[in-house]
Design an enzyme around this catalytic site. Structure first.
Site, PDB file in Angstrom:
ATOM      1  N   LYS A 264       0.852  -1.190   0.000  1.00 16.16           N
ATOM      2  CA  LYS A 264       0.000   0.000   0.000  1.00 16.16           C
ATOM      3  C   LYS A 264       0.883   1.232   0.000  1.00 16.16           C
ATOM      4  O   LYS A 264       1.729   1.392   0.881  1.00 16.16           O
ATOM      5  CB  LYS A 264      -0.901  -0.003   1.242  1.00 16.16           C
ATOM      6  N   ASP A 269      -2.482  10.503   3.392  1.00 17.60           N
ATOM      7  CA  ASP A 269      -3.881  10.126   3.616  1.00 17.60           C
ATOM      8  C   ASP A 269      -4.559  11.146   4.520  1.00 17.60           C
ATOM      9  O   ASP A 269      -4.370  11.138   5.729  1.00 17.60           O
ATOM     10  CB  ASP A 269      -3.946   8.731   4.253  1.00 17.60           C
ATOM     11  N   LYS A 276      -9.948  13.168   8.210  1.00 15.10           N
ATOM     12  CA  LYS A 276      -9.465  12.822   9.547  1.00 15.10           C
ATOM     13  C   LYS A 276      -9.399  14.071  10.415  1.00 15.10           C
ATOM     14  O   LYS A 276      -9.267  15.174   9.901  1.00 15.10           O
ATOM     15  CB  LYS A 276      -8.031  12.262   9.442  1.00 15.10           C
ATOM     16  N   ASP A 287       1.764   6.585   5.374  1.00 15.94           N
ATOM     17  CA  ASP A 287       0.753   5.618   4.955  1.00 15.94           C
ATOM     18  C   ASP A 287       1.174   4.852   3.693  1.00 15.94           C
ATOM     19  O   ASP A 287       0.386   4.128   3.098  1.00 15.94           O
ATOM     20  CB  ASP A 287      -0.585   6.341   4.735  1.00 15.94           C
ATOM     21  N   ASP A 346     -12.025   7.250   4.012  1.00 15.75           N
ATOM     22  CA  ASP A 346     -10.762   7.033   4.727  1.00 15.75           C
ATOM     23  C   ASP A 346     -10.363   5.550   4.738  1.00 15.75           C
ATOM     24  O   ASP A 346      -9.257   5.209   5.139  1.00 15.75           O
ATOM     25  CB  ASP A 346     -10.883   7.573   6.156  1.00 15.75           C
ATOM     26  N   GLU A 348      -9.312   3.753   2.396  1.00 14.58           N
ATOM     27  CA  GLU A 348      -8.853   3.826   1.003  1.00 14.58           C
ATOM     28  C   GLU A 348      -7.787   2.801   0.671  1.00 14.58           C
ATOM     29  O   GLU A 348      -7.642   2.412  -0.484  1.00 14.58           O
ATOM     30  CB  GLU A 348      -8.345   5.244   0.698  1.00 14.58           C
ATOM     31  N   ARG A 350      -7.459  -0.350   1.275  1.00 11.49           N
ATOM     32  CA  ARG A 350      -7.961  -1.619   0.739  1.00 11.49           C
ATOM     33  C   ARG A 350      -8.431  -1.463  -0.705  1.00 11.49           C
ATOM     34  O   ARG A 350      -8.390  -2.417  -1.477  1.00 11.49           O
ATOM     35  CB  ARG A 350      -9.082  -2.147   1.649  1.00 11.49           C
TER      36      ARG A 350
HETATM   37 ZN    ZN Z   1      -4.643   4.927   4.774  1.00 12.87          ZN
HETATM   38 MN    MN Z   2      -7.302   6.123   5.427  1.00 10.93          MN
END
Ligand code: ZN
Ligand code: MN
Length: 498
Positions: A264, A269, A276, A287, A346, A348, A350
């Site tokens: 990933k 993010d 967030k 991230d 959020d 995201e 996956r």
């Molecule tokens: Zn993330």
């Molecule tokens: Mn996220």
């Protein structure tokens, strides 16, 4: 960034210079080479040990300045604890403990790589050497001034005195490439998000072509053509276009199915429209820790010419709020054809992984796929920062990962999967939704990924607690830890290079 600490090997017979480091066990016993080097100072060590309550515990140190009667100006004694119980990770720790005692400046250091009852074997000396380099790592390229009391990077020239120099060099050569891979992963995680965005990340990954890694960069057009609607849905809110990078190292038998690693790479993010809270949002530059690990691992495998065919694939995006950002309620079509209702923008990671996993499974038909992702806060709630969360559809792969985790100290803890959890991500409008609610949040995330691996043996490692911001250790003082590179390199070396 050039490595400021140099580590090399010399024979036991070499005369110590500058700083001398020796080992003793929990009875304060030294080996014969150390005893000879210490000569008359041995008695002073006993007295200093008593005064300092130094008992030779594993990784503890005793520091003596300007010891009289010997031609060195500092003596560092490193405790081994009970030597019969030592594992590779202990030697890493010894190296880290030693490097932690060294000040900056160009200092010559001689380490007598000998346990009280026997010389360190080449593998142990190599682990010790890696520990020194990992501890010495610093990320200070954006500091234009030094803080008071900070003399800058460690600049030491460390010689490990060993029984067999050629064997130690041979053992350290591949390990040094793994350390380079860890350094690369740490650098990527530590970089600020205005510097490291998807295109720049892809450019850095492409530098692996110097090691004969084949690198393919998929731009938005190419990903659109492949139908990667889940990844592109995340990317569409950013001014920085998304990328996917496929790296291939073919060191194994021609035509043999590869092993595959998927990372990933959310370069920043914000949460997107489901934004967030602002507290600690800056940490979301990390991230992309999964993608960083995959790049570092591919470096390690290629540089040490691992006898394996390996694919590394990373999905790179920025998750931003914007007039063009994806909305909660949107339904996207993934490359697999399965549709996904976006509940929370959020969740995201996956979505990014879904398309990259599917692409890798179909295109390369790998022996297994392991994905790494800073996927959920829930895994940090469950396991803290000591273990990464492991999810797998394959017991053999899970057991191997568990085992190499214990050996390397990069530990994983297996979490459950099951149809009861899978139900939680069914959607009333699409094939699935992208979150399953608060309860079991790491598990429903893994269930989601599982829908995109088909029948490929697969493991998902949730590294949200271990990739960045974990407590500092003897071998890692950096925010970005480079977690996973040693774990997966060892997995390959132990099980897939035969
Ligand atoms: Zn993330
Ligand atoms: Mn996220």
């Amino acid at each position: 960034m050039p490595d400021a600490v140099k580590v090399g090997f010399v024979p036991f017979s070499a005369a110590p210079r500058g700083i001398l480091a020796v080992f003793c066990d929990d009875t304060l016993k030294f080996g014969p080479v150390a005893r000879k080097a210490l000569g008359p100072v041995a008695a002073l060590v006993k007295r200093a040990a008593a005064t300092n309550q130094f008992k030779g515990k594993g990784g503890s140190t005793l520091d003596i300045l300007e010891p009289e009667g010997i031609k060195i100006h500092r003596l560092i004694v490193i405790g081994t604890g009970r030597p019969s119980e030592l594992k590779e990770k202990d030697f890493l720790k010894f190296g880290g403990a030693l490097a932690g005692k060294l000040n900056s400046g160009s200092e010559a250091v001689t380490v007598i790589a000998e346990l009280p009852d026997n010389p360190m074997d080449p593998g142990q000396a190599a682990a010790m050497a890696s520990g020194i380099r990992l501890r010495a790592y610093r990320f200070d390229r954006y500091k234009t001034k030094k803080a008071d009391g900070d003399d800058g990077a460690l600049n030491a020239d460390v010689s490990l005195a060993v029984e067999d120099v050629a064997a130690a060099r041979k053992a350290f050569a591949p390990v040094a490439h793994v350390v380079d891979g860890i350094v690369m992963a740490r650098d990527l995680v530590n970089e600020p998000p205005n510097v490291l965005y998807p295109e720049e990340f892809a450019r850095r990954a492409a530098e692996l072509d110097k090691l004969d890694v084949q690198v393919e960069i998929l731009d938005v057009k190419a990903m659109t053509k492949l139908g990667m609607g889940a990844l592109l849905g995340v990317a569409q809110g950013s001014a920085r276009p998304g990328r996917a990078v496929i790296m291939r190292w073919n060191g194994g038998k021609r035509g043999e199915a590869p092993v595959a690693f998927v990372g990933k790479g959310v370069c920043f993010d914000t949460g997107g429209i489901s934004i967030k809270p602002s507290g600690s949002m800056e940490d979301m530059k990390g991230d992309m820790g999964g993608a960083a690990c995959v790049v570092g691992l591919m470096h390690a495998l290629a540089a040490r010419k691992a006898h394996v065919n390996a694919v590394g694939a990373i999905g790179l995006v920025e998750n931003m709020p914007d007039g063009n950002a994806q909305r909660p309620g949107d339904i996207v079509t993934s490359m697999s054809g399965q549709t996904i209702e976006i509940i929370n923008t959020d969740a995201e990671g996956r979505l990014v992984l879904a398309d990259v996993l599917w692409h890798v499974a179909k295109k390369f038909k790998p022996k297994f796929m392991i994905d790494l992702a800073t996927l959920t806060g829930a895994i940090v709630v469950a396991l803290g920062t000591e273990y990464a969360g492991l999810f797998s559809n394959n017991d053999e792969l899970a057991e191997r990962l568990h085992k190499v985790g214990l050996e390397t100290g990069e530990r994983v803890w297996r979490m459950p999967l099951g149809p009861e959890y899978d139900k939680l991500i069914d959607s009333q409008f699409a094939d699935m939704k992208n979150t399953g609610g608060r309860h079991g949040g790491s598990i429903t995330a893994a269930q989601f990924l599982r829908r995109f691996v088909d029948n490929t043996p697969w493991a998902h490692i949730d590294i949200a607690g271990t990739a960045m911001g974990a407590p500092k250790t003897e071998i890692n003082q950096s925010w970005g830890s480079g977690y996973g590179v040693r774990l997966l390199d060892r997995l390959i070396a132990d099980y897939y290079e035969k």
